[in-house]
Enzyme design. Structure first.
Site, mmCIF file in Angstrom:
data_model
loop_
_atom_site.group_PDB
_atom_site.id
_atom_site.type_symbol
_atom_site.label_atom_id
_atom_site.label_comp_id
_atom_site.label_asym_id
_atom_site.label_seq_id
_atom_site.Cartn_x
_atom_site.Cartn_y
_atom_site.Cartn_z
ATOM 1 N N ASP A 1 -0.040 39.760 5.501
ATOM 2 C CA ASP A 1 -1.491 39.624 5.325
ATOM 3 C C ASP A 1 -1.812 38.171 5.634
ATOM 4 O O ASP A 1 -1.488 37.272 4.856
ATOM 5 C CB ASP A 1 -1.877 39.988 3.880
ATOM 6 C CG ASP A 1 -3.338 39.652 3.557
ATOM 7 O OD1 ASP A 1 -4.096 39.275 4.466
ATOM 8 O OD2 ASP A 1 -3.707 39.785 2.367
ATOM 9 N N LYS B 1 -8.758 31.056 9.836
ATOM 10 C CA LYS B 1 -8.983 32.421 10.306
ATOM 11 C C LYS B 1 -10.393 32.598 10.874
ATOM 12 O O LYS B 1 -10.627 33.401 11.763
ATOM 13 C CB LYS B 1 -8.761 33.384 9.132
ATOM 14 C CG LYS B 1 -8.764 34.857 9.492
ATOM 15 C CD LYS B 1 -8.353 35.672 8.274
ATOM 16 C CE LYS B 1 -8.342 37.163 8.555
ATOM 17 N NZ LYS B 1 -7.875 37.917 7.377
ATOM 18 N N ASP C 1 -13.820 44.529 -0.302
ATOM 19 C CA ASP C 1 -12.914 43.381 -0.257
ATOM 20 C C ASP C 1 -13.691 42.085 -0.471
ATOM 21 O O ASP C 1 -14.393 41.621 0.424
ATOM 22 C CB ASP C 1 -12.188 43.373 1.102
ATOM 23 C CG ASP C 1 -11.202 42.207 1.246
ATOM 24 O OD1 ASP C 1 -11.214 41.293 0.399
ATOM 25 O OD2 ASP C 1 -10.420 42.211 2.216
ATOM 26 N N GLU D 1 -7.239 45.644 7.748
ATOM 27 C CA GLU D 1 -6.992 45.366 6.328
ATOM 28 C C GLU D 1 -7.390 46.534 5.410
ATOM 29 O O GLU D 1 -6.609 46.901 4.526
ATOM 30 C CB GLU D 1 -7.708 44.064 5.929
ATOM 31 C CG GLU D 1 -7.014 42.844 6.535
ATOM 32 C CD GLU D 1 -7.853 41.579 6.570
ATOM 33 O OE1 GLU D 1 -8.920 41.537 5.921
ATOM 34 O OE2 GLU D 1 -7.439 40.627 7.245
HETATM 35 P P1 ADP Z 1 -8.656 35.991 1.115
HETATM 36 O O1 ADP Z 1 -8.468 37.451 1.391
HETATM 37 O O2 ADP Z 1 -10.022 35.493 1.442
HETATM 38 O O3 ADP Z 1 -7.574 35.154 1.680
HETATM 39 P P2 ADP Z 1 -7.975 36.535 -1.675
HETATM 40 O O4 ADP Z 1 -8.187 37.979 -1.587
HETATM 41 O O5 ADP Z 1 -6.607 36.068 -1.923
HETATM 42 O O6 ADP Z 1 -8.590 35.745 -0.459
HETATM 43 O O7 ADP Z 1 -8.947 36.000 -2.828
HETATM 44 C C1 ADP Z 1 -9.001 34.665 -3.174
HETATM 45 C C2 ADP Z 1 -10.120 34.464 -4.168
HETATM 46 O O8 ADP Z 1 -9.859 35.242 -5.337
HETATM 47 C C3 ADP Z 1 -10.270 33.034 -4.623
HETATM 48 O O9 ADP Z 1 -11.642 32.679 -4.621
HETATM 49 C C4 ADP Z 1 -9.740 33.072 -6.048
HETATM 50 O O10 ADP Z 1 -10.356 32.084 -6.885
HETATM 51 C C5 ADP Z 1 -10.137 34.455 -6.471
HETATM 52 N N1 ADP Z 1 -9.356 34.919 -7.614
HETATM 53 C C6 ADP Z 1 -8.009 35.040 -7.706
HETATM 54 N N2 ADP Z 1 -7.646 35.457 -8.931
HETATM 55 C C7 ADP Z 1 -8.797 35.604 -9.642
HETATM 56 C C8 ADP Z 1 -9.099 35.994 -10.991
HETATM 57 N N3 ADP Z 1 -8.130 36.291 -11.857
HETATM 58 N N4 ADP Z 1 -10.390 36.030 -11.367
HETATM 59 C C9 ADP Z 1 -11.378 35.698 -10.499
HETATM 60 N N5 ADP Z 1 -11.163 35.328 -9.239
HETATM 61 C C10 ADP Z 1 -9.888 35.271 -8.801
HETATM 62 MG MG MG Z 2 -7.811 39.199 2.009
#
Ligand code: ADP
Ligand code: MG
Length: 611
Positions: free
Chosen positions: A8, A72, A193, A171
């Site tokens: 991913d 990205k 998402d 995704e």
């Molecule tokens: P991306 O797909 O954009 O790379 P992710 O799906 O990994 O990102 O999501 C990252 C986001 O999720 C960040 O803004 C992070 O702060 C938030 N996040 C991760 N864990 C938590 C949580 N326990 N509660 C709220 N937000 C969270």
């Molecule tokens: Mg993602």
């Protein structure tokens, strides 16, 4: 060798996963510290050393000019595509970036695929350490809306990192696989998402082992980052009050305040209250307890912003919320309880959240990898067209032939005929866009189909659009009487920037009302014009002698009134006068047995008299 990993490659975080052949269970591979997430951040030290992941993320604060994140967003984009992005993101684009963007990191410049390759190489290294042998093959996930150039750039990144990219998987499809939804005979699946910086909603249809993207929507600038900014701003205001110090003037301090509020935000997903703690240098500690209810009242407007794209995706797919069989939550921000509640309310069912929302896409990629290794049955993934395609009809209106979000491969055809007598050629003008008038859409191709001279309305011309699995459009026009055929191949998205695509979609919503009147006007004019001419022609025919003098006068009067109405832009008036003329010519029509004239008088459908 035979092993294929699933990756991913995210905007904020990236992960690598693998499916154990024995158990068939996918798992995310951890780094030495046991963390599965790798921040999608790359930094270049002054000595040229490349730093990736957590240590690079720490450098975001102190070495911002040599550190890059969210790359990205730039994948597969040209300079012209990213103007808007640059206003929101401090990417340092090298001046010589023409078709491919180059990002300046300290003394060096890199293209987005090169930067993504650093992230992929780190994940490859992690896998190799885990397996104790070389890993060279991968499945990589991409957003469902990624266009050809963005997908190509992702493949390039893999190649640069020394990975053979066996398949790019959408995704939302990967997330559905992770939840085993492919076991269903058929199902409609909504994948919500909400990540760090982006929000995507995808509607998938599963049918006989095929996942079809029905529609996608979202917001490229909405995610956890916005929540972080909101919290940081609240804290900054309070610190300014309490300590008489504005952190806006100290970027480093402001960045570490951001880290403190993020910690509190994460805590609030588990507990009903959390405390933001931040040391104001030399002045003591800022402490702020935040109750979940208060937090929710702050972020509610942001969460609301995800609902409109969901509704649009439903509308585009032509389904009602209650028809959705499964809802899947993806992205770290879906851990927030308020998000879960709102999604559940919208779709009227409990969303899947059993798996870790930031791992679920990688887990699905690993399952797809296992399928490709030959361990599981194969599955075909299909895509959708980003914009509607159609052709110009008379008066500058567009006849849509393949609507936006149609699953590809797709084909559709429509019948047309000539407008003037003895016309020897029909011009086919292929356009792309959501607006109703040609001038507001993008011109893709023009070509002329020769037809033998015939009376207007007689030729039957079939215009067929075909989009193949690679997204290449071909248009064929065929005169069904003569068999004469002409075709062209057009690449729909070639040269069309994402900004343009998005702009066109947004505009179409904004302008829908204005367009409606404009289209009505064009349609009314075309029809009135055809009837006016046919009436003039009919009055000159022999059979018209059978009209009583006052009947003829009435027709002439109605015709003049229509001609006056045609000078205005009032489609309702034109329609009214047209109707009056139609009434007046009733008897005339009866007198004329000539079918061609009769059809013209009765007013054909405008798309039939066009072209
Ligand atoms: P991306 O797909 O954009 O790379 P992710 O799906 O990994 O990102 O999501 C990252 C986001 O999720 C960040 O803004 C992070 O702060 C938030 N996040 C991760 N864990 C938590 C949580 N326990 N509660 C709220 N937000 C969270
Ligand atoms: Mg993602």
């Amino acid at each position: 060798m035979g092993r294929i990993v699933g990756i991913d490659l995210g905007t904020t975080y990236s992960l690598v996963a693998y499916t154990e052949p024995q158990t068939g269970q996918p798992r995310c591979l951890p780094d030495e510290e046991g963390r599965t997430l790798l921040p999608s951040v790359v930094s270049v030290d002054p000595d040229g050393t490349i730093v990736v992941g957590w240590p690079a993320r720490d450098r975001l604060l102190k070495q911002s000019e040599r550190t890059v994140y969210s790359v990205k967003r730039l994948m597969g984009k040209g300079r012209g595509d990213v103007e808007e992005e640059l206003k929101l993101f401090p990417f340092r684009i090298a001046p010589d970036s023409e078709s491919v963007i180059k990002i300046r990191l300290g003394e060096k410049v890199f293209t987005p695929p090169e930067i993504s390759a650093f992230i992929l190489r780190e994940l490859k290294r992690r896998a190799e350490k885990f397996f104790g042998e070389e890993t060279t093959r991968a499945v990589i996930t991409v957003p469902a809306y990624f266009n050809d150039a963005q997908r190509q750039a992702t493949k390039d990144a893999g190649r640069i990192a020394g990975l053979e990219v066996e398949r790019l998987v959408n995704e939302p499809t990967a997330a559905s696989l992770a939840y085993g939804l492919d076991k269903h005979q058929r199902a409609l699946i909504a994948v919500y998402d909400l990540g760090g910086g982006t929000f995507d909603i995808s509607l998938l249809k599963l049918e006989e082992g095929l996942f079809k993207v029905q529609s996608t929507n979202g917001d490229t600038h909405l995610g956890g980052d916005d929540i972080d900014n909101l919290l940081a701003e609240k804290a900054r205001a309070e610190i300014r009050q309490q300590f008489k110090r504005d952190l806006a003037e100290a970027p480093d301090l402001y960045q570490s305040l951001r880290q403190s509020v993020i910690a509190a935000k994460h805590e609030l997903s588990e507990k009903t209250s959390a405390t933001i703690r931040f040391a104001v240098p030399g002045q003591g500690e800022y402490r702020r307890e935040v109750a979940r209810a208060e937090f929710e009242s702050w972020i509610a407007p942001l969460i609301e912003r995800t609902l409109a794209p969901c509704k649009m995706a439903l509308k585009d797919a032509g389904v009602k919320p209650e028809q959705i069989d499964e809802v899947v939550l993806v992205g770290g921000s879906t851990r927030i309880p308020l998000v879960r509640r709102r999604v559940e309310e919208l779709f009227g069912r409990k969303p899947h959240a059993e798996l870790n929302p930031d791992e679920v896409v990688a887990l699905g990629a690993a399952l797809q990898a296992r399928i490709l290794e030959g361990g599981l049955k194969d599955m075909l993934l299909l895509d959708v067209t980003p914009l509607s395609l159609g052709i110009e009809t008379m008066g500058g209106a567009v006849a849509k032939i393949i609507p936006r979000n149609a699953t590809i491969p797709a084909s559709a055809s429509e019948m047309f005929t000539t407008y003037a007598d003895k016309q020897t050629g029909v011009e086919i003008h292929v356009v792309q866009g959501e607006r109703e008038l040609v001038k507001d859409c993008r011109s893709l191709a023009r070509f002329t189909l020769k037809v033998p001279p015939q009376p207007a309305g007689l030729p039957r011309i079939e215009v067929k659009f075909l989009i193949d699995a690679n997204g290449i459009l071909s248009v064929t026009a065929r005169d069904l009487r003569t068999g004469e055929e002409r075709s062209v191949e057009v690449k729909p998205s070639y040269g069309l920037t994402d900004e343009e695509v998005e702009g066109m979609i947004l505009e179409s919503i904004e302008w829908a009302e204005a367009d409606f009147a404009a289209v009505q006007l064009v349609a009314a004019r075309n029809e009135a014009e055809a009837v006016r001419r046919a009436t003039a022609k009919a009055l000159g025919e022999e059979q018209a002698q059978g009209l009583a003098p006052d009947e003829r006068q009435q027709i002439e009067r109605a015709r003049t009134a229509l001609e006056e109405a045609l000078k205005t832009d009032d489609y309702k008036l034109i329609r009214q006068r047209l109707e009056e003329l139609n009434q007046a010519t009733h008897h005339l029509a009866e007198l004329l047995m000539d079918t061609a004239v009769q059809t013209a008088l009765k007013g054909k459908r405008t798309d039939e008299v066009n072209l």
